[in-house]
Every structure is written in structure tokens, then in C-alpha cells.
Design a protein around this motif. Structure first.
Motif, mmCIF file in Angstrom:
data_model
loop_
_atom_site.group_PDB
_atom_site.id
_atom_site.type_symbol
_atom_site.label_atom_id
_atom_site.label_comp_id
_atom_site.label_asym_id
_atom_site.label_seq_id
_atom_site.Cartn_x
_atom_site.Cartn_y
_atom_site.Cartn_z
ATOM 1 N N ASN A 124 64.802 -9.169 17.731
ATOM 2 C CA ASN A 124 64.619 -10.396 16.947
ATOM 3 C C ASN A 124 65.471 -11.558 17.440
ATOM 4 O OD1 ASN A 124 62.689 -9.300 15.194
ATOM 5 N ND2 ASN A 124 64.265 -8.459 13.843
ATOM 6 N N LYS A 125 66.459 -11.249 18.286
ATOM 7 C CA LYS A 125 67.316 -12.305 18.817
ATOM 8 C C LYS A 125 66.881 -12.744 20.220
ATOM 9 C CE LYS A 125 71.388 -10.922 16.157
ATOM 10 N NZ LYS A 125 72.814 -10.530 16.203
ATOM 11 N N MET A 126 65.882 -12.052 20.757
ATOM 12 C CA MET A 126 65.393 -12.433 22.083
ATOM 13 C C MET A 126 64.620 -13.744 21.993
ATOM 14 S SD MET A 126 64.043 -8.892 23.825
ATOM 15 C CE MET A 126 65.121 -7.484 24.067
ATOM 16 N N GLU A 127 64.894 -14.636 22.906
ATOM 17 C CA GLU A 127 64.219 -15.929 22.905
ATOM 18 C C GLU A 127 63.606 -16.202 24.274
ATOM 19 O OE1 GLU A 127 66.955 -18.920 21.777
ATOM 20 O OE2 GLU A 127 67.220 -18.175 19.723
ATOM 21 N N LYS A 128 62.447 -16.829 24.253
ATOM 22 C CA LYS A 128 61.792 -17.209 25.503
ATOM 23 C C LYS A 128 62.386 -18.510 26.023
ATOM 24 C CE LYS A 128 57.145 -15.219 25.537
ATOM 25 N NZ LYS A 128 55.692 -15.541 25.600
ATOM 26 N N GLN A 129 62.519 -18.579 27.325
ATOM 27 C CA GLN A 129 62.892 -19.828 27.988
ATOM 28 C C GLN A 129 61.850 -20.098 29.060
ATOM 29 O OE1 GLN A 129 66.897 -19.376 29.428
ATOM 30 N NE2 GLN A 129 67.795 -19.720 27.413
ATOM 31 N N ASP A 130 61.239 -21.283 28.989
ATOM 32 C CA ASP A 130 60.139 -21.605 29.905
ATOM 33 C C ASP A 130 59.054 -20.546 29.845
ATOM 34 O OD1 ASP A 130 61.508 -23.895 30.773
ATOM 35 O OD2 ASP A 130 62.613 -22.749 32.279
ATOM 36 N N ASN A 131 58.790 -20.077 28.630
ATOM 37 C CA ASN A 131 57.721 -19.117 28.359
ATOM 38 C C ASN A 131 57.975 -17.747 28.985
ATOM 39 O OD1 ASN A 131 55.379 -18.925 26.765
ATOM 40 N ND2 ASN A 131 54.089 -18.844 28.599
ATOM 41 N N ARG A 132 59.246 -17.431 29.273
ATOM 42 C CA ARG A 132 59.589 -16.142 29.849
ATOM 43 C C ARG A 132 60.847 -15.589 29.176
ATOM 44 N NH1 ARG A 132 56.880 -14.915 34.146
ATOM 45 N NH2 ARG A 132 58.366 -13.348 34.866
ATOM 46 N N TYR A 133 60.951 -14.274 29.186
ATOM 47 C CA TYR A 133 62.159 -13.606 28.718
ATOM 48 C C TYR A 133 63.059 -13.338 29.920
ATOM 49 C CZ TYR A 133 59.771 -12.684 24.294
ATOM 50 O OH TYR A 133 59.114 -12.831 23.096
ATOM 51 N N THR A 134 64.339 -13.590 29.760
ATOM 52 C CA THR A 134 65.314 -13.301 30.809
ATOM 53 C C THR A 134 66.320 -12.294 30.267
ATOM 54 O OG1 THR A 134 65.090 -15.513 31.758
ATOM 55 C CG2 THR A 134 67.046 -14.251 32.360
ATOM 56 N N ILE A 135 66.520 -11.218 31.020
ATOM 57 C CA ILE A 135 67.445 -10.165 30.609
ATOM 58 C C ILE A 135 68.490 -9.980 31.699
ATOM 59 C CG2 ILE A 135 67.704 -7.745 29.969
ATOM 60 C CD1 ILE A 135 64.819 -7.736 29.039
ATOM 61 N N ASN A 136 69.755 -9.956 31.287
ATOM 62 C CA ASN A 136 70.851 -9.707 32.219
ATOM 63 C C ASN A 136 71.616 -8.483 31.748
ATOM 64 O OD1 ASN A 136 73.752 -9.989 33.232
ATOM 65 N ND2 ASN A 136 72.688 -11.532 34.436
ATOM 66 N N GLU A 137 71.817 -7.535 32.646
ATOM 67 C CA GLU A 137 72.548 -6.310 32.326
ATOM 68 C C GLU A 137 73.725 -6.183 33.297
ATOM 69 O OE1 GLU A 137 74.247 -4.020 31.058
ATOM 70 O OE2 GLU A 137 72.609 -2.846 30.181
ATOM 71 N N PRO A 138 74.943 -6.496 32.857
ATOM 72 C CA PRO A 138 76.085 -6.555 33.768
ATOM 73 C C PRO A 138 76.651 -5.207 34.185
ATOM 74 C CG PRO A 138 76.792 -7.037 31.545
ATOM 75 C CD PRO A 138 75.294 -6.932 31.498
ATOM 76 N N SER A 139 76.271 -4.147 33.496
ATOM 77 C CA SER A 139 76.730 -2.803 33.852
ATOM 78 C C SER A 139 75.573 -1.850 33.626
ATOM 79 C CB SER A 139 77.948 -2.409 33.001
ATOM 80 O OG SER A 139 78.440 -1.146 33.369
ATOM 81 N N CYS A 140 74.653 -1.827 34.577
ATOM 82 C CA CYS A 140 73.322 -1.280 34.327
ATOM 83 C C CYS A 140 73.232 0.237 34.331
ATOM 84 C CB CYS A 140 72.317 -1.855 35.318
ATOM 85 S SG CYS A 140 72.624 -1.452 37.056
ATOM 86 N N GLY A 141 74.186 0.929 34.977
ATOM 87 C CA GLY A 141 74.034 2.369 35.083
ATOM 88 C C GLY A 141 72.700 2.701 35.733
ATOM 89 N N ALA A 142 72.003 3.691 35.190
ATOM 90 C CA ALA A 142 70.702 4.066 35.740
ATOM 91 C C ALA A 142 69.572 3.191 35.208
ATOM 92 C CB ALA A 142 70.406 5.535 35.434
ATOM 93 N N GLY A 143 69.895 2.263 34.302
ATOM 94 C CA GLY A 143 68.886 1.333 33.793
ATOM 95 C C GLY A 143 68.374 1.636 32.400
#
Length: 223
Positions: A124-143
Motif C-alpha cells: 500500500n506504500k508503493m508508488e508509481k513514478q513515471d508510470n513505473r514501480y522502482t524497487i531498490n534492495e541494498p542487501s539482496c541475498g538470494a533475492g
């Protein structure tokens, strides 16, 4: 929720890794396999790093005979089938089951059901920017967290393969390879970066090209 360990493909992966142990440890076999798989995917879609990564692949493969390489290819096929049957953190489960996690490195991958819970809470806190979702994972492990977020978006009717851009980073190359392989097979548009997020966060103009793995989805190709 499906129990990852109950999947036949996962059972077969673990069984085959264990069966290959002898002159090499399971630790070495797993590391070689995931690195070769990541390098082989990258070589198909990234001409900039292809030469160096092809050489790395050949150097590892030269230490295995034909029968062993065939077994490693079969393990890769089981991974693809497992991700098709249940898109989740298959490699994180296999890695921890084979006791590859290191207490000294703090490698305790988040159980996937917790990744799913966090993804749902964050949706519910995810917001679109330029009609796209951007996700950043700084410590991704296996994903695991990224995969859970993508499956959450999919459940809510969002085509993550088209509408989501991802940057993942981890200090451990093994984690980079695992995350890269899984996101590649899931069709995600992602950059998976090796590096210290705190000291050297990813920067498109500054991060060394050799430290970046581009998924086929990001490169405009399909597996």
C-alpha cells in the motif's frame, strides 16, 4: 502457501548436489554451479562483459568432466522447473538447506513466508513514478524480498515484467549470482550489483561495469 522443501524439483536439486560431493565439497560445487549459471546468462545478453565472463566460465568448467557438467545442467533445469511451479526464493532455501550460510558473514536468509508478509505490508506504500514501480534492495541475498515483492505486485494485477525496474546490491558475489539467476528466470528487469551498499552504493555512472549483472529482461531479451 506451498512448502518449498516439498517441491520435487527442490528435493532433486539437493539430492544431486549431495551426490556430487566427494573430491569436492558441496560448498565448492554449489559455488561453481551458481557462478557458471550466472555467467552463462550474462554472456548471452551483455556484450560489454562477455569476453571476461566467458573466460571465467571456461576456467571453472575445465575443472569438471562431461558427466559432472551434465549433472550441473540437470540441476539448472530443475531450478527453472521449480521457479515455474512456485515462483519464490528457491535458491535461498537450497543454499541454507545445504548449510552454506555462514554465521561469520551473517548469512541467514529470511524465510520466504516472512518475505511475503513484508511485501504485502509494503504494497500500500508503493508508488508509481513515471508510470513505473522502482524497487531498490541494498542487501539482496538470494533475492527473496524482491521475488516476494514481484509476486505481490502480480497478485494485485500488475505486470512486473513490464512495469517494474529493480536495482539489487550485495557484498557477497555468491548472493549476487543467486539473485541474478532467479530474477533472470522470472523475467524481471533488474540490475544486480556487487558492492558495499553503505560505502559504494550503486551509481549508474560510477559503479564499475564489471560489478553489474544485467538481467535478460532489463537487456530487452527473453530466456
Amino acid at each position: 502457501m506451498t512448502d518449498i522443501g516439498s517441491l520435487n524439483e527442490v528435493k532433486q536439486m539437493i539430492k544431486m548436489f549431495d551426490s556430487m560431493a566427494g573430491k569436492r565439497s558441496v560448498y565448492t560445487i554449489f559455488n561453481d554451479w551458481i557462478k557458471m549459471l550466472a555467467l552463462s546468462i550474462s554472456c548471452v545478453v551483455d556484450p560489454v562483459t562477455k569476453k571476461d565472463r566467458s573466460e571465467q566460465y571456461a576456467a571453472i568448467a575445465s575443472g569438471y568432466d562431461a558427466a559432472e557438467l551434465t549433472k550441473l545442467a540437470e540441476i539448472s533445469a530443475y531450478l527453472v522447473e521449480a521457479l515455474e511451479a512456485y515462483p519464490c526464493d528457491i535458491l535461498g532455501y537450497v543454499y541454507m538447506h545445504l548449510e552454506q550460510g555462514s554465521k561469520n558473514l551473517g548469512q541467514f536468509f529470511t524465510p520466504y513466508h516472512l518475505c511475503v508478509m513484508m511485501a504485502e505490508l509494503a504494497y500500500n506504500k508503493m508508488e508509481k513514478q513515471d508510470n513505473r514501480y522502482t524497487i531498490n534492495e541494498p542487501s539482496c541475498g538470494a533475492g527473496g524480498n524482491i521475488i516476494a515483492a514481484l509476486q505481490c505486485l502480480k497478485k494485485h494485477g500488475i505486470n512486473y515484467q513490464k512495469d517494474c525496474d529493480i536495482v539489487c546490491q550485495d557484498l557477497d558475489y555468491r548472493c549476487v549470482y543467486m539473485c541474478y539467476v532467479q530474477l533472470s528466470f522470472l523475467g524481471a528487469k533488474a540490475l544486480v550489483v556487487q558492492g558495499d551498499t553503505l560505502m559504494e552504493p550503486f551509481h549508474p555512472a560510477k559503479t564499475k561495469r564489471a560489478n553489474i549483472f544485467i538481467t535478460p529482461g532489463k537487456a530487452g531479451a527473453l530466456l
